[in-house]
Scaffold this motif. Sequence first.
Motif, PDB file in Angstrom:
ATOM      1  N   VAL A  36       2.679  -5.860  -4.829  1.00  0.00           N
ATOM      2  CA  VAL A  36       1.212  -5.807  -4.813  1.00  0.00           C
ATOM      3  C   VAL A  36       0.644  -7.196  -4.569  1.00  0.00           C
ATOM      4  CG1 VAL A  36      -0.815  -5.433  -6.281  1.00  0.00           C
ATOM      5  CG2 VAL A  36       1.002  -3.722  -6.224  1.00  0.00           C
ATOM      6  N   ARG A  37       1.133  -8.180  -5.303  1.00  0.00           N
ATOM      7  CA  ARG A  37       0.583  -9.536  -5.162  1.00  0.00           C
ATOM      8  C   ARG A  37       0.878 -10.138  -3.787  1.00  0.00           C
ATOM      9  NH1 ARG A  37       2.013 -10.672 -11.213  1.00  0.00           N
ATOM     10  NH2 ARG A  37      -0.067 -10.607 -12.130  1.00  0.00           N
ATOM     11  N   THR A  38       2.082  -9.961  -3.268  1.00  0.00           N
ATOM     12  CA  THR A  38       2.379 -10.539  -1.956  1.00  0.00           C
ATOM     13  C   THR A  38       1.592  -9.855  -0.850  1.00  0.00           C
ATOM     14  OG1 THR A  38       4.346  -9.139  -1.744  1.00  0.00           O
ATOM     15  CG2 THR A  38       4.676 -11.384  -2.529  1.00  0.00           C
ATOM     16  N   ARG A  39       1.371  -8.570  -0.966  1.00  0.00           N
ATOM     17  CA  ARG A  39       0.587  -7.864   0.059  1.00  0.00           C
ATOM     18  C   ARG A  39      -0.894  -8.236  -0.021  1.00  0.00           C
ATOM     19  NH1 ARG A  39       2.685  -3.242   2.712  1.00  0.00           N
ATOM     20  NH2 ARG A  39       4.931  -3.205   2.503  1.00  0.00           N
ATOM     21  N   ILE A  40      -1.418  -8.434  -1.228  1.00  0.00           N
ATOM     22  CA  ILE A  40      -2.800  -8.891  -1.353  1.00  0.00           C
ATOM     23  C   ILE A  40      -2.913 -10.317  -0.834  1.00  0.00           C
ATOM     24  CG2 ILE A  40      -4.511  -9.634  -3.071  1.00  0.00           C
ATOM     25  CD1 ILE A  40      -4.221  -6.945  -4.364  1.00  0.00           C
ATOM     26  N   LEU A  41      -1.925 -11.138  -1.116  1.00  0.00           N
ATOM     27  CA  LEU A  41      -1.898 -12.512  -0.610  1.00  0.00           C
ATOM     28  C   LEU A  41      -1.857 -12.523   0.920  1.00  0.00           C
ATOM     29  CD1 LEU A  41      -1.835 -15.417  -1.680  1.00  0.00           C
ATOM     30  CD2 LEU A  41       0.652 -15.302  -1.614  1.00  0.00           C
ATOM     31  N   ALA A  42      -1.207 -11.534   1.514  1.00  0.00           N
ATOM     32  CA  ALA A  42      -1.124 -11.433   2.971  1.00  0.00           C
ATOM     33  C   ALA A  42      -2.409 -10.875   3.582  1.00  0.00           C
ATOM     34  CB  ALA A  42       0.055 -10.558   3.368  1.00  0.00           C
ATOM     35  N   GLY A  43      -3.353 -10.438   2.742  1.00  0.00           N
ATOM     36  CA  GLY A  43      -4.638  -9.971   3.249  1.00  0.00           C
ATOM     37  C   GLY A  43      -4.803  -8.466   3.322  1.00  0.00           C
ATOM     38  N   GLU A  44      -3.847  -7.708   2.816  1.00  0.00           N
ATOM     39  CA  GLU A  44      -3.981  -6.245   2.842  1.00  0.00           C
ATOM     40  C   GLU A  44      -5.003  -5.783   1.817  1.00  0.00           C
ATOM     41  OE1 GLU A  44      -0.588  -3.590   3.023  1.00  0.00           O
ATOM     42  OE2 GLU A  44       0.659  -5.295   3.605  1.00  0.00           O
ATOM     43  N   GLU A  45      -5.650  -4.684   2.104  1.00  0.00           N
ATOM     44  CA  GLU A  45      -6.620  -4.089   1.187  1.00  0.00           C
ATOM     45  C   GLU A  45      -5.880  -3.316   0.094  1.00  0.00           C
ATOM     46  OE1 GLU A  45     -10.020  -4.353   1.126  1.00  0.00           O
ATOM     47  OE2 GLU A  45      -9.666  -5.873   2.663  1.00  0.00           O
ATOM     48  N   PRO A  46      -6.418  -3.291  -1.135  1.00  0.00           N
ATOM     49  CA  PRO A  46      -5.762  -2.552  -2.231  1.00  0.00           C
ATOM     50  C   PRO A  46      -5.522  -1.071  -1.917  1.00  0.00           C
ATOM     51  CG  PRO A  46      -7.410  -4.020  -3.128  1.00  0.00           C
ATOM     52  CD  PRO A  46      -7.547  -4.080  -1.622  1.00  0.00           C
ATOM     53  N   GLU A  47      -6.452  -0.433  -1.226  1.00  0.00           N
ATOM     54  CA  GLU A  47      -6.260   0.994  -0.903  1.00  0.00           C
ATOM     55  C   GLU A  47      -5.106   1.192   0.075  1.00  0.00           C
ATOM     56  OE1 GLU A  47      -7.341   3.813  -2.292  1.00  0.00           O
ATOM     57  OE2 GLU A  47      -8.204   2.408  -3.730  1.00  0.00           O
ATOM     58  N   ASP A  48      -4.916   0.238   0.981  1.00  0.00           N
ATOM     59  CA  ASP A  48      -3.779   0.326   1.908  1.00  0.00           C
ATOM     60  C   ASP A  48      -2.459   0.150   1.153  1.00  0.00           C
ATOM     61  OD1 ASP A  48      -5.573   0.652   3.989  1.00  0.00           O
ATOM     62  OD2 ASP A  48      -5.567  -1.482   4.517  1.00  0.00           O
ATOM     63  N   ILE A  49      -2.464  -0.752   0.175  1.00  0.00           N
ATOM     64  CA  ILE A  49      -1.263  -0.972  -0.632  1.00  0.00           C
ATOM     65  C   ILE A  49      -0.961   0.267  -1.461  1.00  0.00           C
ATOM     66  CG2 ILE A  49      -0.237  -2.392  -2.445  1.00  0.00           C
ATOM     67  CD1 ILE A  49      -2.159  -4.654  -1.458  1.00  0.00           C
ATOM     68  N   ARG A  50      -2.011   0.862  -2.059  1.00  0.00           N
ATOM     69  CA  ARG A  50      -1.819   2.092  -2.835  1.00  0.00           C
ATOM     70  C   ARG A  50      -1.253   3.198  -1.942  1.00  0.00           C
ATOM     71  NH1 ARG A  50      -4.580   3.616  -7.174  1.00  0.00           N
ATOM     72  NH2 ARG A  50      -6.460   2.481  -6.605  1.00  0.00           N
ATOM     73  N   ALA A  51      -1.812   3.338  -0.741  1.00  0.00           N
ATOM     74  CA  ALA A  51      -1.331   4.375   0.184  1.00  0.00           C
ATOM     75  C   ALA A  51       0.133   4.144   0.549  1.00  0.00           C
ATOM     76  CB  ALA A  51      -2.197   4.395   1.440  1.00  0.00           C
ATOM     77  N   TRP A  52       0.520   2.888   0.750  1.00  0.00           N
ATOM     78  CA  TRP A  52       1.912   2.569   1.063  1.00  0.00           C
ATOM     79  C   TRP A  52       2.828   2.932  -0.102  1.00  0.00           C
ATOM     80  CZ3 TRP A  52       5.114  -1.327  -1.093  1.00  0.00           C
ATOM     81  CH2 TRP A  52       6.340  -1.486  -0.436  1.00  0.00           C
ATOM     82  N   LEU A  53       2.402   2.596  -1.328  1.00  0.00           N
ATOM     83  CA  LEU A  53       3.221   2.910  -2.503  1.00  0.00           C
ATOM     84  C   LEU A  53       3.316   4.418  -2.736  1.00  0.00           C
ATOM     85  CD1 LEU A  53       2.102   0.043  -4.875  1.00  0.00           C
ATOM     86  CD2 LEU A  53       4.390   0.402  -3.970  1.00  0.00           C
ATOM     87  N   VAL A  54       2.218   5.144  -2.503  1.00  0.00           N
ATOM     88  CA  VAL A  54       2.244   6.609  -2.648  1.00  0.00           C
ATOM     89  C   VAL A  54       3.159   7.212  -1.591  1.00  0.00           C
ATOM     90  CG1 VAL A  54       0.845   8.701  -2.370  1.00  0.00           C
ATOM     91  CG2 VAL A  54       0.027   6.836  -3.809  1.00  0.00           C
ATOM     92  N   GLU A  55       3.112   6.679  -0.392  1.00  0.00           N
ATOM     93  CA  GLU A  55       3.999   7.176   0.665  1.00  0.00           C
ATOM     94  C   GLU A  55       5.460   6.898   0.316  1.00  0.00           C
ATOM     95  OE1 GLU A  55       5.061   5.854   5.187  1.00  0.00           O
ATOM     96  OE2 GLU A  55       2.946   5.916   4.637  1.00  0.00           O
ATOM     97  N   ARG A  56       5.706   5.758  -0.289  1.00  0.00           N
ATOM     98  CA  ARG A  56       7.075   5.353  -0.613  1.00  0.00           C
ATOM     99  C   ARG A  56       7.622   6.077  -1.847  1.00  0.00           C
ATOM    100  NH1 ARG A  56       9.168  -0.863  -1.003  1.00  0.00           N
ATOM    101  NH2 ARG A  56      11.357  -0.337  -1.163  1.00  0.00           N
ATOM    102  N   TYR A  57       6.784   6.210  -2.915  1.00  0.00           N
ATOM    103  CA  TYR A  57       7.265   6.756  -4.190  1.00  0.00           C
ATOM    104  C   TYR A  57       6.704   8.133  -4.533  1.00  0.00           C
ATOM    105  CZ  TYR A  57       8.861   1.981  -4.951  1.00  0.00           C
ATOM    106  OH  TYR A  57       9.477   0.767  -4.836  1.00  0.00           O
ATOM    107  N   GLY A  58       5.732   8.610  -3.800  1.00  0.00           N
ATOM    108  CA  GLY A  58       5.141   9.916  -4.072  1.00  0.00           C
ATOM    109  C   GLY A  58       3.834   9.805  -4.839  1.00  0.00           C
TER     110      GLY A  58
END
Length: 136
Positions: A73-95
């Motif tokens: 989460v922290r590295t993706r936010i540091l890279a400029g990704e939006e929190p909702e995009d990170i959440r969507a990626w984690l939901v896609e990865r873990y369900g």
Amino acid sequence: MRALLILVAAIFAVPVVAQQTLPPAPYAYRQLDDPAQEEAAVKLMHALRCLKCQSQSIADSDAPMAGDMRHQVRTRILAGEEPEDIRAWLVERYGDYVSYEPTMSSTTWPLFVMPLMLVLVAVIILWRRLRLRKSQ
């Protein structure tokens, strides 16, 4: 007999060898330098469930997997990704289970519809009972 002893010793030694010896990910316990980015990361981490603990958010869990997820989460936010995009990626990865804020999907729609159906059935039963009492 000696072979049996070696086999038993090997069976008990496997869990000891399998212990995680890797250090935690760099951002698992270290905050981001920018307070706004750290605030966004913490807010998102409180909305994500630890898959190992199952009753804690990844912000509160000490499990190594939660540390890895905090790092992601922290590295993706540091890279400029939006929190909702990170959440969507984690939901896609873990369900869907990883998110405390469920979304309507083909697998979760009964969770949203059933409470409404139960309330509707209760109202109909109550209305019929009251109508029968008035007619008696």
